[in-house]
Design a protein around this motif. Structure first.
Motif, mmCIF file in Angstrom:
data_model
loop_
_atom_site.group_PDB
_atom_site.id
_atom_site.type_symbol
_atom_site.label_atom_id
_atom_site.label_comp_id
_atom_site.label_asym_id
_atom_site.label_seq_id
_atom_site.Cartn_x
_atom_site.Cartn_y
_atom_site.Cartn_z
ATOM 1 N N HIS A 6 -13.045 -7.819 -1.888
ATOM 2 C CA HIS A 6 -12.710 -7.461 -0.508
ATOM 3 C C HIS A 6 -11.378 -8.088 -0.115
ATOM 4 O O HIS A 6 -10.502 -7.426 0.467
ATOM 5 C CB HIS A 6 -13.829 -7.940 0.418
ATOM 6 C CG HIS A 6 -13.584 -7.691 1.868
ATOM 7 N ND1 HIS A 6 -12.794 -8.524 2.645
ATOM 8 C CD2 HIS A 6 -13.995 -6.697 2.685
ATOM 9 C CE1 HIS A 6 -12.754 -8.059 3.867
ATOM 10 N NE2 HIS A 6 -13.476 -6.945 3.933
ATOM 11 N N GLU A 7 -11.186 -9.373 -0.419
ATOM 12 C CA GLU A 7 -9.955 -10.071 -0.052
ATOM 13 C C GLU A 7 -8.752 -9.491 -0.790
ATOM 14 O O GLU A 7 -7.676 -9.311 -0.225
ATOM 15 C CB GLU A 7 -10.092 -11.565 -0.361
ATOM 16 C CG GLU A 7 -11.080 -12.278 0.539
ATOM 17 C CD GLU A 7 -10.649 -12.213 1.997
ATOM 18 O OE1 GLU A 7 -9.680 -12.889 2.379
ATOM 19 O OE2 GLU A 7 -11.275 -11.441 2.760
ATOM 20 N N HIS A 10 -7.148 -6.058 0.554
ATOM 21 C CA HIS A 10 -6.282 -5.998 1.740
ATOM 22 C C HIS A 10 -5.187 -7.052 1.727
ATOM 23 O O HIS A 10 -4.079 -6.830 2.218
ATOM 24 C CB HIS A 10 -7.111 -6.109 3.035
ATOM 25 C CG HIS A 10 -7.671 -7.477 3.307
ATOM 26 N ND1 HIS A 10 -6.969 -8.443 4.006
ATOM 27 C CD2 HIS A 10 -8.859 -8.035 2.985
ATOM 28 C CE1 HIS A 10 -7.712 -9.525 4.113
ATOM 29 N NE2 HIS A 10 -8.859 -9.322 3.503
ATOM 30 N N ASP A 55 -9.073 -6.737 8.710
ATOM 31 C CA ASP A 55 -8.841 -7.525 7.495
ATOM 32 C C ASP A 55 -7.397 -7.999 7.409
ATOM 33 O O ASP A 55 -7.137 -9.175 7.203
ATOM 34 C CB ASP A 55 -9.213 -6.691 6.261
ATOM 35 C CG ASP A 55 -10.710 -6.507 6.127
ATOM 36 O OD1 ASP A 55 -11.452 -7.410 6.551
ATOM 37 O OD2 ASP A 55 -11.134 -5.464 5.615
ATOM 38 N N GLU A 73 -7.957 -2.182 5.923
ATOM 39 C CA GLU A 73 -9.370 -2.522 5.839
ATOM 40 C C GLU A 73 -9.844 -2.347 4.402
ATOM 41 O O GLU A 73 -9.657 -1.277 3.800
ATOM 42 C CB GLU A 73 -10.195 -1.618 6.760
ATOM 43 C CG GLU A 73 -10.066 -1.946 8.229
ATOM 44 C CD GLU A 73 -10.968 -3.100 8.626
ATOM 45 O OE1 GLU A 73 -12.185 -2.872 8.816
ATOM 46 O OE2 GLU A 73 -10.458 -4.233 8.727
#
Length: 315
Positions: A6-7, A10, A55, A73
């Protein structure tokens, strides 16, 4: 707790904002060349006790078309809540900054990408008052780069492509291409690429292959991933010129790197760093404790929360 993939999906835009323009050919949307990018606080909280965060949020400057806001995002799965939150982000930011807003959603699987690409409408079926059209980058439109020259030509784009194709059957060839492309690349450029790909792969089987490639092809780099591999003994005999005290020096280097990373993440996210937090982070000499604080820094809402045993979830 947000995941490493996830990190990576973005945060790569924070490191390489020029990706906005470079995605034009891939996504089929003509975007102006980026000439500047400024981090903007990702906190969209209003006066009411309801916290909203995107994000990544960047103010993109262009040469001829004026600035616009880029919302990135990272979406790992379908989330019905985004039907309401994404239009809110766009309208709120447009109202607050009086700038055009582009919502870019980055995905790693086809189903999520197809879901994210649907127009989101607010209003009556026969007359939508507001329509939000996310621009989606994912395995359906990002290139599969297995040519070293092509990867070297545009490393940021190749890195994002590798992340979005983490589940591709050809991911082994993609990762090998990236490791070869980085062999003669200056460490300052290759370091972030190595880490973003490692984060983007998460706990997938391909993550171990990337670790092995970093150990063999990029053993001279001193990124956190390569240091971790060395500490585990995965590159025994490959590092020449070992001297006594080098292990201690690596620990000290990681301590300094992690401490800087904690403060940097808090700063980029627009979270005020108290003097107490700064002093405690910069004086800590425990690498494992600093790594836990580093992970917490990505999701906390106040700087002192990084010291909690369990950090609050970001969403």
């Amino acid at each position: 707790m947000v995941s490493a993939p996830h990190e990576a999906m973005h945060r790569i835009f924070q490191e390489y904002p020029e990706l906005v323009s470079q995605l034009s050919g891939v996504l089929g949307l003509e975007l102006p060349p980026v000439v500047s990018a400024e981090p903007v606080t990702v906190d969209l909280t209003e006066t009411e006790p309801l916290e909203r965060r995107v994000d990544t949020l960047l103010r993109i400057g262009t040469e001829n078309d004026g600035p616009f806001l880029l919302v990135v995002e990272a979406q790992g799965k379908k989330d019905p809540g985004k039907t309401a939150s994404w239009p809110y982000y766009v309208t709120y930011l447009n109202n607050k900054y009086r700038l055009p807003v582009l919502l870019l959603v980055v995905c790693q699987d086809h189903a999520t990408a197809a879901w994210a690409a649907r127009p989101l409408t607010i209003g009556l079926p026969q007359w939508p008052t507001v329509t939000t059209r996310p621009l989606v980058a994912g395995p359906h439109n990002m290139p599969v780069i297995t040519n070293v020259a092509e990867a070297r030509k545009d490393l940021p784009l190749a890195t994002l492509a590798a992340i979005t194709h983490a589940d591709n059957p050809d991911v082994d060839a993609i990762l090998k291409t990236m490791s070869v492309a980085l062999r003669d690349t200056p460490e300052a450029i290759a370091g972030p690429v190595v880490e973003f790909i490692a984060q983007g792969l998460g706990n997938r089987p391909a993550a171990q292959q990337w670790r092995n490639l970093v150990a063999v092809d990029l053993s001279f780099y001193t990124s956190p991933l390569s240091e971790e591999i060395r500490d585990e003994g995965r590159v025994e005999g490959r590092v020449e010129g070992r001297v006594e005290g080098r292990a201690e020096g690596r620990v000290e280097g990681r301590v300094e790197s992690h401490a800087e990373g904690v403060l940097l993440i808090l700063n980029v996210r627009g979270i005020e760093i108290t003097d107490t937090t700064r002093d405690r982070v910069t004086t800590c000499d425990d690498p494992e404790l600093l790594r836990r604080w580093l992970a917490h820094a990505a999701v906390v809402t106040t700087s002192d929360q990084i010291f909690d045993d369990v950090a609050p979830a970001d969403r």
